[in-house]
Design a protein around this motif. Structure first.
Motif, PDB file in Angstrom:
ATOM      1  N   GLY A 147       0.976  -1.263   0.262  1.00 64.18           N
ATOM      2  CA  GLY A 147       0.129  -0.043   0.052  1.00 64.18           C
ATOM      3  C   GLY A 147       0.752   1.257   0.514  1.00 64.18           C
ATOM      4  O   GLY A 147       0.326   2.280  -0.653  1.00 64.18           O
ATOM      5  N   GLU A 148       1.990   1.379   0.510  1.00 60.94           N
ATOM      6  CA  GLU A 148       3.004   2.217   0.578  1.00 60.94           C
ATOM      7  C   GLU A 148       3.876   2.378  -0.538  1.00 60.94           C
ATOM      8  O   GLU A 148       3.665   3.611  -1.244  1.00 60.94           O
ATOM      9  N   GLN A 149       4.495   1.706  -1.682  1.00 62.57           N
ATOM     10  CA  GLN A 149       4.665   1.478  -2.727  1.00 62.57           C
ATOM     11  C   GLN A 149       3.365   2.683  -3.558  1.00 62.57           C
ATOM     12  O   GLN A 149       3.838   2.623  -4.395  1.00 62.57           O
ATOM     13  N   GLN A 150       2.037   1.730  -3.560  1.00 60.53           N
ATOM     14  CA  GLN A 150       1.317   2.420  -4.712  1.00 60.53           C
ATOM     15  C   GLN A 150       1.108   4.589  -4.250  1.00 60.53           C
ATOM     16  O   GLN A 150       0.624   4.563  -4.617  1.00 60.53           O
ATOM     17  N   ARG A 151       0.636   4.462  -3.269  1.00 61.39           N
ATOM     18  CA  ARG A 151       1.297   5.721  -2.488  1.00 61.39           C
ATOM     19  C   ARG A 151       1.554   6.338  -3.204  1.00 61.39           C
ATOM     20  O   ARG A 151       2.046   7.622  -3.240  1.00 61.39           O
ATOM     21  N   LEU A 152       3.463   5.914  -3.179  1.00 69.23           N
ATOM     22  CA  LEU A 152       4.245   6.186  -3.077  1.00 69.23           C
ATOM     23  C   LEU A 152       4.509   6.169  -4.661  1.00 69.23           C
ATOM     24  O   LEU A 152       4.790   7.986  -5.601  1.00 69.23           O
ATOM     25  N   ALA A 153       3.691   6.061  -5.762  1.00 69.93           N
ATOM     26  CA  ALA A 153       3.873   6.136  -7.194  1.00 69.93           C
ATOM     27  C   ALA A 153       2.908   6.937  -7.532  1.00 69.93           C
ATOM     28  O   ALA A 153       2.940   8.349  -8.453  1.00 69.93           O
ATOM     29  N   LEU A 154       1.527   7.187  -6.265  1.00 65.68           N
ATOM     30  CA  LEU A 154       0.745   8.390  -6.972  1.00 65.68           C
ATOM     31  C   LEU A 154       1.456   9.665  -6.959  1.00 65.68           C
ATOM     32  O   LEU A 154       1.130  11.029  -6.732  1.00 65.68           O
ATOM     33  N   ALA A 190       2.306  12.598  -9.186  1.00 64.97           N
ATOM     34  CA  ALA A 190       1.377  13.822  -8.855  1.00 64.97           C
ATOM     35  C   ALA A 190       2.068  14.888  -8.512  1.00 64.97           C
ATOM     36  O   ALA A 190       2.166  16.327  -8.410  1.00 64.97           O
ATOM     37  N   ALA A 191       3.921  14.360  -8.705  1.00 64.52           N
ATOM     38  CA  ALA A 191       5.042  15.624  -8.225  1.00 64.52           C
ATOM     39  C   ALA A 191       5.195  16.685  -9.103  1.00 64.52           C
ATOM     40  O   ALA A 191       5.404  17.817  -9.378  1.00 64.52           O
ATOM     41  N   THR A 192       4.596  16.436 -10.395  1.00 63.47           N
ATOM     42  CA  THR A 192       5.079  17.329 -11.477  1.00 63.47           C
ATOM     43  C   THR A 192       3.588  18.043 -11.827  1.00 63.47           C
ATOM     44  O   THR A 192       3.723  18.775 -12.991  1.00 63.47           O
ATOM     45  N   ALA A 193       2.723  17.618 -10.951  1.00 67.76           N
ATOM     46  CA  ALA A 193       2.098  18.120 -11.506  1.00 67.76           C
ATOM     47  C   ALA A 193       0.492  17.773 -12.581  1.00 67.76           C
ATOM     48  O   ALA A 193       0.587  19.312 -12.893  1.00 67.76           O
ATOM     49  N   PRO A 194       0.051  17.036 -13.084  1.00 62.61           N
ATOM     50  CA  PRO A 194      -0.189  16.662 -14.244  1.00 62.61           C
ATOM     51  C   PRO A 194      -1.734  17.251 -14.278  1.00 62.61           C
ATOM     52  O   PRO A 194      -2.252  17.387 -13.635  1.00 62.61           O
ATOM     53  N   ASP A 195      -1.825  17.677 -15.284  1.00 59.84           N
ATOM     54  CA  ASP A 195      -3.370  18.265 -15.525  1.00 59.84           C
ATOM     55  C   ASP A 195      -4.082  16.844 -15.711  1.00 59.84           C
ATOM     56  O   ASP A 195      -5.627  17.047 -15.443  1.00 59.84           O
ATOM     57  N   LEU A 196      -3.711  15.777 -16.420  1.00 60.11           N
ATOM     58  CA  LEU A 196      -4.601  14.372 -16.380  1.00 60.11           C
ATOM     59  C   LEU A 196      -3.469  13.323 -15.972  1.00 60.11           C
ATOM     60  O   LEU A 196      -2.151  13.240 -16.034  1.00 60.11           O
ATOM     61  N   LEU A 197      -4.562  11.840 -15.014  1.00 61.13           N
ATOM     62  CA  LEU A 197      -3.519  11.106 -14.183  1.00 61.13           C
ATOM     63  C   LEU A 197      -4.167   9.513 -14.232  1.00 61.13           C
ATOM     64  O   LEU A 197      -5.454  10.231 -14.385  1.00 61.13           O
ATOM     65  N   PHE A 198      -3.685   8.689 -15.028  1.00 64.74           N
ATOM     66  CA  PHE A 198      -4.392   7.760 -16.045  1.00 64.74           C
ATOM     67  C   PHE A 198      -3.753   6.748 -14.812  1.00 64.74           C
ATOM     68  O   PHE A 198      -2.589   5.567 -14.053  1.00 64.74           O
ATOM     69  N   LEU A 199      -4.960   5.942 -14.204  1.00 64.34           N
ATOM     70  CA  LEU A 199      -4.595   4.774 -13.008  1.00 64.34           C
ATOM     71  C   LEU A 199      -5.028   3.596 -13.332  1.00 64.34           C
ATOM     72  O   LEU A 199      -6.121   3.592 -13.787  1.00 64.34           O
ATOM     73  N   ASP A 200      -4.499   2.551 -14.016  1.00 61.23           N
ATOM     74  CA  ASP A 200      -4.030   1.010 -13.646  1.00 61.23           C
ATOM     75  C   ASP A 200      -4.314   0.507 -12.855  1.00 61.23           C
ATOM     76  O   ASP A 200      -3.548  -0.169 -12.266  1.00 61.23           O
ATOM     77  N   GLU A 201      -5.811   0.039 -12.441  1.00 58.71           N
ATOM     78  CA  GLU A 201      -5.756  -1.044 -11.152  1.00 58.71           C
ATOM     79  C   GLU A 201      -5.370  -0.594  -9.555  1.00 58.71           C
ATOM     80  O   GLU A 201      -4.741  -1.456  -9.836  1.00 58.71           O
ATOM     81  N   PRO A 202      -5.398   0.935  -9.616  1.00 56.82           N
ATOM     82  CA  PRO A 202      -4.526   0.741  -8.537  1.00 56.82           C
ATOM     83  C   PRO A 202      -4.691   0.882  -7.041  1.00 56.82           C
ATOM     84  O   PRO A 202      -3.730   0.134  -6.740  1.00 56.82           O
ATOM     85  N   CYS A 203      -5.456  -0.594  -7.377  1.00 58.43           N
ATOM     86  CA  CYS A 203      -5.588  -0.837  -5.958  1.00 58.43           C
ATOM     87  C   CYS A 203      -5.975  -2.259  -6.195  1.00 58.43           C
ATOM     88  O   CYS A 203      -6.676  -3.250  -4.961  1.00 58.43           O
ATOM     89  N   GLY A 204      -5.756  -2.776  -6.875  1.00 62.04           N
ATOM     90  CA  GLY A 204      -5.723  -4.104  -7.073  1.00 62.04           C
ATOM     91  C   GLY A 204      -5.614  -5.093  -7.071  1.00 62.04           C
ATOM     92  O   GLY A 204      -5.733  -6.516  -7.021  1.00 62.04           O
ATOM     93  N   SER A 205      -4.411  -4.921  -5.925  1.00 56.48           N
ATOM     94  CA  SER A 205      -4.042  -6.386  -5.403  1.00 56.48           C
ATOM     95  C   SER A 205      -3.584  -5.781  -3.674  1.00 56.48           C
ATOM     96  O   SER A 205      -2.426  -6.139  -2.962  1.00 56.48           O
ATOM     97  N   LEU A 206      -4.126  -4.719  -3.434  1.00 59.31           N
ATOM     98  CA  LEU A 206      -3.916  -3.888  -1.794  1.00 59.31           C
ATOM     99  C   LEU A 206      -5.710  -4.716  -0.745  1.00 59.31           C
ATOM    100  O   LEU A 206      -6.532  -5.134  -1.482  1.00 59.31           O
ATOM    101  N   ASP A 207      -5.499  -4.171   0.296  1.00 57.22           N
ATOM    102  CA  ASP A 207      -6.327  -4.571   1.482  1.00 57.22           C
ATOM    103  C   ASP A 207      -7.481  -3.166   1.471  1.00 57.22           C
ATOM    104  O   ASP A 207      -6.622  -2.767   0.978  1.00 57.22           O
ATOM    105  N   PRO A 208      -8.210  -3.794   2.718  1.00 55.27           N
ATOM    106  CA  PRO A 208      -8.686  -2.875   1.879  1.00 55.27           C
ATOM    107  C   PRO A 208      -9.238  -1.788   2.575  1.00 55.27           C
ATOM    108  O   PRO A 208      -9.189  -0.252   2.631  1.00 55.27           O
TER     109      PRO A 208
END
Length: 233
Positions: free
Chosen positions: A131-138, A142-160
């Motif tokens: 979960g921390e790795q996925q938050r780091l990926a986000l 986000a660090a470059t403040a993109p106008d659009l962010l594509f997310l491919d199943e970002p929670c697919g392997s995470l617990d609730p």
């Protein structure tokens, strides 16, 4: 002078074939600014391929992707399983800034604060939990403040609990004006996050409609069956 908006993003008759097999066909859509656009559909519907085409990771076999303005370095993508550098958490978050020629790591530190990882800035990134790795990926995206962010199943392997944390971050980014385009297999998540739903089946876009309308009264029998939890072939 501010940059021209890159949205709406449009596709015209977009298609993709691999090894002679049609994965997507005749996809024409418009992604506008605003609440998240959530792409759903059965396994094999072509959701991840569509994201990769929109982000430019794959060239379309047919059709085209059309941005409203030059979108270079103004959109980013996060995958289900993030690929992290063998560096610290902060170095990972700052990496896209270095690629963009930005000398300061202040945006990276702010992004880590946003995702709740500021206290772990000096830890090796690969020592983080899933979960921390996925938050780091986000944070890295986000660090470059993109106008659009594509997310491919970002929670697919995470617990609730980790899923809830990621959804909170997505909500924060959306509220700040970043357009979210995301795939998910989780209908509950789609209900929580979506401003609009794009429903794919057998590589075709059957519906693109406000989320409230989609879940209350889907227009296609395939979408109705999908919402009911029936298997689609």
């Amino acid at each position: 002078m501010p940059d021209a908006p890159i949205l709406p993003l449009r596709t015209e008759n977009l298609g993709f074939r691999a090894n002679g097999v049609a994965i997507l066909a005749d996809i024409s859509l418009t992604i506008a600014a605003g609440a998240p656009s959530i792409i759903i559909g059965p396994n094999g519907a072509g959701k991840s391929v569509l994201l990769r085409l929109l982000h430019g990771l794959l060239p379309p076999t047919t059709g085209r992707v059309i941005w409203a303005a030059d979108a270079t370095r103004r959109h980013a993508m996060v995958f289900q399983r993030p690929v992290l550098l063998r560096r610290s958490v902060l170095a990972n978050a700052a990496y896209p800034l270095k690629l963009a020629g930005i000398a300061t790591d202040a945006p990276a530190r702010a992004a880590l604060e946003m995702v709740g990882l500021a206290a772990l800035a000096d830890r090796p990134a690969r020592k983080l939990s899933g979960g921390e790795q996925q938050r780091l990926a986000l944070a890295r995206a986000a660090a470059t403040a993109p106008d659009l962010l594509f997310l491919d199943e970002p929670c697919g392997s995470l617990d609730p609990a980790a899923t809830r944390a990621v959804e909170d971050i997505i909500g924060t980014l959306s509220a700040r004006g970043t357009k979210i385009v995301m795939t998910t297999h989780d209908l509950g998540q789609a209900r929580r996050l979506a401003g609009e739903v794009l429903f794919l089946h057998h590589g075709r876009l059957l519906e693109q409609t406000p989320a409230q309308n989609f879940f209350a009264q889907p227009a296609s029998p395939e979408a109705s069956a999908f919402i009911r939890g029936e298997l689609l072939w």
